[in-house]
Design a protein around this motif. Structure first.
Motif, PDB file in Angstrom:
ATOM      1  N   LYS A 185      15.716  49.544  48.609  1.00 39.76           N
ATOM      2  CA  LYS A 185      16.154  48.292  49.273  1.00 39.76           C
ATOM      3  C   LYS A 185      14.937  47.453  49.628  1.00 39.76           C
ATOM      4  CE  LYS A 185      20.569  49.645  51.254  1.00 39.76           C
ATOM      5  NZ  LYS A 185      21.223  50.294  52.378  1.00 39.76           N
ATOM      6  N   GLU A 186      13.910  48.134  50.149  1.00 39.93           N
ATOM      7  CA  GLU A 186      12.660  47.426  50.516  1.00 39.93           C
ATOM      8  C   GLU A 186      12.024  46.798  49.281  1.00 39.93           C
ATOM      9  OE1 GLU A 186      10.457  47.400  53.722  1.00 39.93           O
ATOM     10  OE2 GLU A 186      12.609  47.206  54.071  1.00 39.93           O
ATOM     11  N   ILE A 187      11.958  47.587  48.192  1.00 41.74           N
ATOM     12  CA  ILE A 187      11.349  47.058  46.955  1.00 41.74           C
ATOM     13  C   ILE A 187      12.096  45.781  46.544  1.00 41.74           C
ATOM     14  CG2 ILE A 187      10.981  47.476  44.467  1.00 41.74           C
ATOM     15  CD1 ILE A 187      10.639  50.439  45.022  1.00 41.74           C
ATOM     16  N   ASN A 188      13.420  45.853  46.580  1.00 45.30           N
ATOM     17  CA  ASN A 188      14.221  44.693  46.172  1.00 45.30           C
ATOM     18  C   ASN A 188      13.992  43.496  47.099  1.00 45.30           C
ATOM     19  OD1 ASN A 188      17.206  46.175  44.623  1.00 45.30           O
ATOM     20  ND2 ASN A 188      15.076  46.411  44.208  1.00 45.30           N
ATOM     21  N   LYS A 189      13.788  43.813  48.387  1.00 43.11           N
ATOM     22  CA  LYS A 189      13.548  42.733  49.365  1.00 43.11           C
ATOM     23  C   LYS A 189      12.209  42.042  49.069  1.00 43.11           C
ATOM     24  CE  LYS A 189      12.598  43.316  53.841  1.00 43.11           C
ATOM     25  NZ  LYS A 189      12.681  44.205  54.998  1.00 43.11           N
ATOM     26  N   TYR A 190      11.180  42.874  48.829  1.00 41.65           N
ATOM     27  CA  TYR A 190       9.859  42.303  48.517  1.00 41.65           C
ATOM     28  C   TYR A 190       9.923  41.475  47.241  1.00 41.65           C
ATOM     29  CZ  TYR A 190       7.674  45.529  51.855  1.00 41.65           C
ATOM     30  OH  TYR A 190       7.322  46.215  52.987  1.00 41.65           O
ATOM     31  N   LYS A 191      10.713  41.982  46.287  1.00 43.28           N
ATOM     32  CA  LYS A 191      10.800  41.287  45.005  1.00 43.28           C
ATOM     33  C   LYS A 191      11.443  39.913  45.182  1.00 43.28           C
ATOM     34  CE  LYS A 191      12.146  44.305  41.930  1.00 43.28           C
ATOM     35  NZ  LYS A 191      12.602  45.069  40.817  1.00 43.28           N
ATOM     36  N   ARG A 192      12.478  39.884  46.025  1.00 45.31           N
ATOM     37  CA  ARG A 192      13.138  38.594  46.270  1.00 45.31           C
ATOM     38  C   ARG A 192      12.157  37.636  46.936  1.00 45.31           C
ATOM     39  NH1 ARG A 192      17.667  41.716  47.460  1.00 45.31           N
ATOM     40  NH2 ARG A 192      17.225  41.702  49.694  1.00 45.31           N
ATOM     41  N   ALA A 193      11.314  38.172  47.823  1.00 48.50           N
ATOM     42  CA  ALA A 193      10.391  37.315  48.566  1.00 48.50           C
ATOM     43  C   ALA A 193       9.191  36.895  47.705  1.00 48.50           C
ATOM     44  CB  ALA A 193       9.912  38.034  49.815  1.00 48.50           C
ATOM     45  N   GLU A 194       8.705  37.826  46.871  1.00 49.11           N
ATOM     46  CA  GLU A 194       7.436  37.564  46.177  1.00 49.11           C
ATOM     47  C   GLU A 194       7.563  37.345  44.679  1.00 49.11           C
ATOM     48  OE1 GLU A 194       4.553  40.616  47.121  1.00 49.11           O
ATOM     49  OE2 GLU A 194       5.411  40.797  49.126  1.00 49.11           O
ATOM     50  N   GLY A 195       8.771  37.500  44.134  1.00 45.22           N
ATOM     51  CA  GLY A 195       8.920  37.433  42.669  1.00 45.22           C
ATOM     52  C   GLY A 195       8.549  38.788  42.100  1.00 45.22           C
ATOM     53  N   LYS A 196       7.910  38.821  40.918  1.00 47.50           N
ATOM     54  CA  LYS A 196       7.609  40.102  40.279  1.00 47.50           C
ATOM     55  C   LYS A 196       6.577  40.887  41.109  1.00 47.50           C
ATOM     56  CE  LYS A 196       6.860  41.492  35.478  1.00 47.50           C
ATOM     57  NZ  LYS A 196       5.904  42.539  35.514  1.00 47.50           N
ATOM     58  N   LEU A 197       6.805  42.188  41.237  1.00 51.40           N
ATOM     59  CA  LEU A 197       5.831  42.994  41.986  1.00 51.40           C
ATOM     60  C   LEU A 197       4.845  43.630  41.007  1.00 51.40           C
ATOM     61  CD1 LEU A 197       7.948  44.941  44.631  1.00 51.40           C
ATOM     62  CD2 LEU A 197       6.530  42.924  44.976  1.00 51.40           C
ATOM     63  N   PHE A 198       3.589  43.689  41.427  1.00 50.95           N
ATOM     64  CA  PHE A 198       2.566  44.309  40.571  1.00 50.95           C
ATOM     65  C   PHE A 198       2.791  45.822  40.517  1.00 50.95           C
ATOM     66  CE2 PHE A 198      -1.617  46.343  40.164  1.00 50.95           C
ATOM     67  CZ  PHE A 198      -1.894  45.921  38.881  1.00 50.95           C
ATOM     68  N   SER A 199       2.593  46.400  39.338  1.00 48.74           N
ATOM     69  CA  SER A 199       2.814  47.846  39.205  1.00 48.74           C
ATOM     70  C   SER A 199       1.694  48.520  38.421  1.00 48.74           C
ATOM     71  CB  SER A 199       4.137  48.090  38.484  1.00 48.74           C
ATOM     72  OG  SER A 199       4.235  49.451  38.139  1.00 48.74           O
ATOM     73  N   ASN A 200       1.288  49.677  38.894  1.00 48.36           N
ATOM     74  CA  ASN A 200       0.284  50.477  38.168  1.00 48.36           C
ATOM     75  C   ASN A 200       0.944  51.538  37.290  1.00 48.36           C
ATOM     76  OD1 ASN A 200      -2.310  49.476  38.787  1.00 48.36           O
ATOM     77  ND2 ASN A 200      -2.118  50.244  40.885  1.00 48.36           N
ATOM     78  N   HIS A 201       2.257  51.432  37.130  1.00 50.72           N
ATOM     79  CA  HIS A 201       3.013  52.434  36.372  1.00 50.72           C
ATOM     80  C   HIS A 201       2.448  52.645  34.959  1.00 50.72           C
ATOM     81  CE1 HIS A 201       6.419  53.371  33.631  1.00 50.72           C
ATOM     82  NE2 HIS A 201       6.624  54.310  34.519  1.00 50.72           N
ATOM     83  N   ASN A 202       2.222  51.549  34.257  1.00 53.07           N
ATOM     84  CA  ASN A 202       1.768  51.687  32.856  1.00 53.07           C
ATOM     85  C   ASN A 202       0.314  52.112  32.729  1.00 53.07           C
ATOM     86  OD1 ASN A 202       4.222  51.072  31.876  1.00 53.07           O
ATOM     87  ND2 ASN A 202       3.804  48.865  31.652  1.00 53.07           N
ATOM     88  N   PHE A 203      -0.400  52.136  33.838  1.00 52.13           N
ATOM     89  CA  PHE A 203      -1.820  52.547  33.794  1.00 52.13           C
ATOM     90  C   PHE A 203      -1.981  54.006  34.221  1.00 52.13           C
ATOM     91  CE2 PHE A 203      -1.957  47.943  35.153  1.00 52.13           C
ATOM     92  CZ  PHE A 203      -2.127  47.458  33.858  1.00 52.13           C
ATOM     93  N   CYS A 204      -0.864  54.693  34.408  1.00 53.39           N
ATOM     94  CA  CYS A 204      -0.910  56.108  34.810  1.00 53.39           C
ATOM     95  C   CYS A 204      -0.660  56.953  33.557  1.00 53.39           C
ATOM     96  CB  CYS A 204       0.167  56.345  35.873  1.00 53.39           C
ATOM     97  SG  CYS A 204       0.305  58.054  36.415  1.00 53.39           S
ATOM     98  N   HIS A 205      -1.624  57.822  33.221  1.00 47.79           N
ATOM     99  CA  HIS A 205      -1.562  58.538  31.934  1.00 47.79           C
ATOM    100  C   HIS A 205      -1.540  60.045  32.141  1.00 47.79           C
ATOM    101  CE1 HIS A 205      -2.734  54.732  30.014  1.00 47.79           C
ATOM    102  NE2 HIS A 205      -3.590  54.613  31.020  1.00 47.79           N
ATOM    103  N   LEU A 206      -0.865  60.725  31.225  1.00 43.86           N
ATOM    104  CA  LEU A 206      -0.802  62.184  31.268  1.00 43.86           C
ATOM    105  C   LEU A 206      -1.942  62.768  30.446  1.00 43.86           C
ATOM    106  CD1 LEU A 206       0.795  64.826  31.917  1.00 43.86           C
ATOM    107  CD2 LEU A 206       2.008  64.492  29.768  1.00 43.86           C
ATOM    108  N   GLY A 207      -2.680  63.727  31.031  1.00 45.06           N
ATOM    109  CA  GLY A 207      -3.703  64.422  30.238  1.00 45.06           C
ATOM    110  C   GLY A 207      -4.960  64.712  31.029  1.00 45.06           C
ATOM    111  N   ASP A 208      -5.877  65.388  30.370  1.00 42.73           N
ATOM    112  CA  ASP A 208      -7.155  65.774  30.963  1.00 42.73           C
ATOM    113  C   ASP A 208      -8.031  64.520  31.120  1.00 42.73           C
ATOM    114  OD1 ASP A 208      -9.674  66.716  31.485  1.00 42.73           O
ATOM    115  OD2 ASP A 208      -9.780  68.082  29.776  1.00 42.73           O
ATOM    116  N   CYS A 209      -8.442  64.243  32.354  1.00 39.33           N
ATOM    117  CA  CYS A 209      -9.198  63.000  32.598  1.00 39.33           C
ATOM    118  C   CYS A 209     -10.494  62.962  31.793  1.00 39.33           C
ATOM    119  CB  CYS A 209      -9.461  62.826  34.085  1.00 39.33           C
ATOM    120  SG  CYS A 209     -10.382  64.179  34.824  1.00 39.33           S
TER     121      CYS A 209
END
Ligand SMILES: C[S@@+](CC[C@H](N)C(=O)[O-])C[C@H]1O[C@@H](n2cnc3c(N)ncnc32)[C@H](O)[C@@H]1O
Length: 434
Positions: A226-250
């Motif tokens: 609910k909070e995420i949706n509220k922020y999204k309504r207030a700020e438009g698209k929210l920045f996400s680091n989802h696609n920069f998170c990778h599986l594997g040995d660093c």
């Protein structure tokens, strides 16, 4: 020999180095990850930097605390995690595209499926092959009682029917957060141990497992979405680091990053405490089908940092660092008593891994970029391993300058070490890329 500057930061860091503080915090609280640090630690670093970071790196993501907190501050963070459970936990926490409507819709479909369950579900939807995962006549000890396991399998089966992968993952993480609590074991430092009097503890019935799961979604996950949706309504698209998170040995995956792109590193590597995350998180790995057989488990262990003895690492060369060779020399006479013959190779291997990481990190970092590395010293057989000084020395051979070693906490050593070593220092090493 280089003398590093130590600063007393016990007051500043004492409480914020623990994940505990995150337990009830927006999104961080979705899974209680004891090996993590708090969001306040990240914010304390941001507030002292004299530049606005553009691209942070977190080589040991764990539950994703660094990437999540930086995302809230609109800062890009590339992160790596070798353990598929922590990876999927962090990825689920980093998404910003959930909606309340879809979550409720999928939860309703799960609740409907749970109204009509297969009586002996384990016969058609088998539990993991891990030997003691479920109560059986042939076993003396088991992690889940039969009825509890049936409740879990019902939920897993219902989740499989959700036709949207992002919600399927979210539900799996929610299920994972209940596992330990309703099992017969607890995380006891390096391993899982059976709870006291576990056979006499009231069995958690199938229906209770369903209820706990639905409560978790309604009371913990839904309010945050609910909070995420509220922020999204207030700020438009929210920045996400989802696609920069990778599986594997660093040490391998770091090559994905552009040279000179990283201007900040905030991280906490596995400590040199022989704790194997593939062991302590094995319930989550097996129950979420992230590990399906013992070969997969062995392959995963081989990719982890050499901070444990679950793998026979083979003969390791010794880095030429005085504090390290002194410790190895002092440990040698105790060799016959070692509880595991791989102990010395683990210690040597841990610092070799650190050396590889820093040798690659130097190419990825911008000049003057800062590194904040949280780690603790270790002790075996009354010999202290000065992990803080050894890592600092390694870093300085790779174009980093150690500005200070901040004393953060005093950690209790194991009972066998207490007499000789009253406490082990946990520190934050602050470095600058030259
Ligand atoms: C101390 S925890 C990090 C906790 C994190 N700061 C948090 O707040 O959740 C260290 C993590 O490093 C991961 N790890 C171990 N070996 C790794 C490797 N070779 N590459 C990437 N991650 C690794 C472990 O699985 C574990 O999740």
């Amino acid at each position: 020999m280089r003398e590093f500057k130590y600063t007393d930061c016990f007051d500043k860091y004492d409480r914020i180095m623990q994940f505990n503080k995150n337990k009830k915090t927006y999104i961080h609280g979705w899974y209680p990850f004891v090996e993590g640090y708090s969001k306040e630690f990240i914010n304390s670093i941001l507030s002292e930097l004299d530049y606005i970071p553009q691209h942070c790196l977190e080589p040991f993501s764990g539950s994703g605390t660094t990437a999540l907190e930086l995302q809230k501050n609109n800062i890009k963070c590339s992160s790596f995690e070798v353990n598929p459970f922590m990876f999927s936990l962090a990825r689920s926490k980093l998404r910003t595209d959930y909606t309340v409507r879809s979550l409720k819709k999928h939860l309703n479909s799960i609740e409907r499926a749970l109204e009509d369950v297969v009586p002996e579900i384990e016969t058609v939807y088998p539990p993991p092959i891990y030997k003691s995962m479920m109560q059986r006549d042939s076993l003396d000890k088991w992690i889940f009682n039969l009825e509890t396991m049936r409740g879990l399998l019902d939920i897993k089966f219902a989740i499989d029917g959700v036709n949207d992968n992002k919600y399927r993952q979210l539900f799996k993480i929610s299920l994972a957060s209940l596992l330990l609590e309703i099992s017969n074991v607890y995380r006891n430092g390096k391993c899982l141990s059976y709870k006291k009097g576990w056979k006499k503890i009231n069995e958690i019935q199938r229906g209770n497992v369903h209820e706990l799961f639905v409560e978790k979604i309604e009371n913990v996950i839904l309010p945050d979405i609910k909070e995420i949706n509220k922020y999204k309504r207030a700020e438009g698209k929210l920045f996400s680091n989802h696609n920069f998170c990778h599986l594997g040995d660093c040490k391998e995956k770091i090559s994905l990053l552009e040279d000179g792109a990283v201007d900040l590193v905030i991280t906490s590597p596995p400590y040199l405490n022989s704790r194997d995350y593939t062991d302590t998180y094995m319930i989550e790995l097996w129950m979420l089908d992230l590990i399906n057989d013992y070969n997969e488990l062995r392959d995963l262990r081989r990719k982890t940092f050499k901070s444990h003895v679950q793998v026979a690492w083979g003969n390791m060369p010794l880095l030429s660092i005085k504090e390290l060779s002194d410790a190895i020399e002092k440990l040698e006479p105790h060799k016959d008593k070692f509880w595991n013959k791989n102990l010395l190779e683990m210690i040597k291997g841990y610092f070799l891994d650190m050396d590889i990481l820093f040798s690659k990190l130097k190419r990825k970092m911008k000049s003057n970029g800062k590194v904040y590395l949280n780690v603790a010293n270790s002790a075996y057989y009354g010999v202290e391993i000065e992990v803080d000084k050894i890592i600092s020395t390694i870093a300085e051979t790779h174009e980093f300058e150690v500005e200070e070693i901040r004393k953060a906490r005093k950690i209790k050593p194991s009972s066998q070490q207490k007499e000789q070593i009253p406490f082990l220092l946990e520190v934050v090493i602050v470095m600058r890329k030259k």
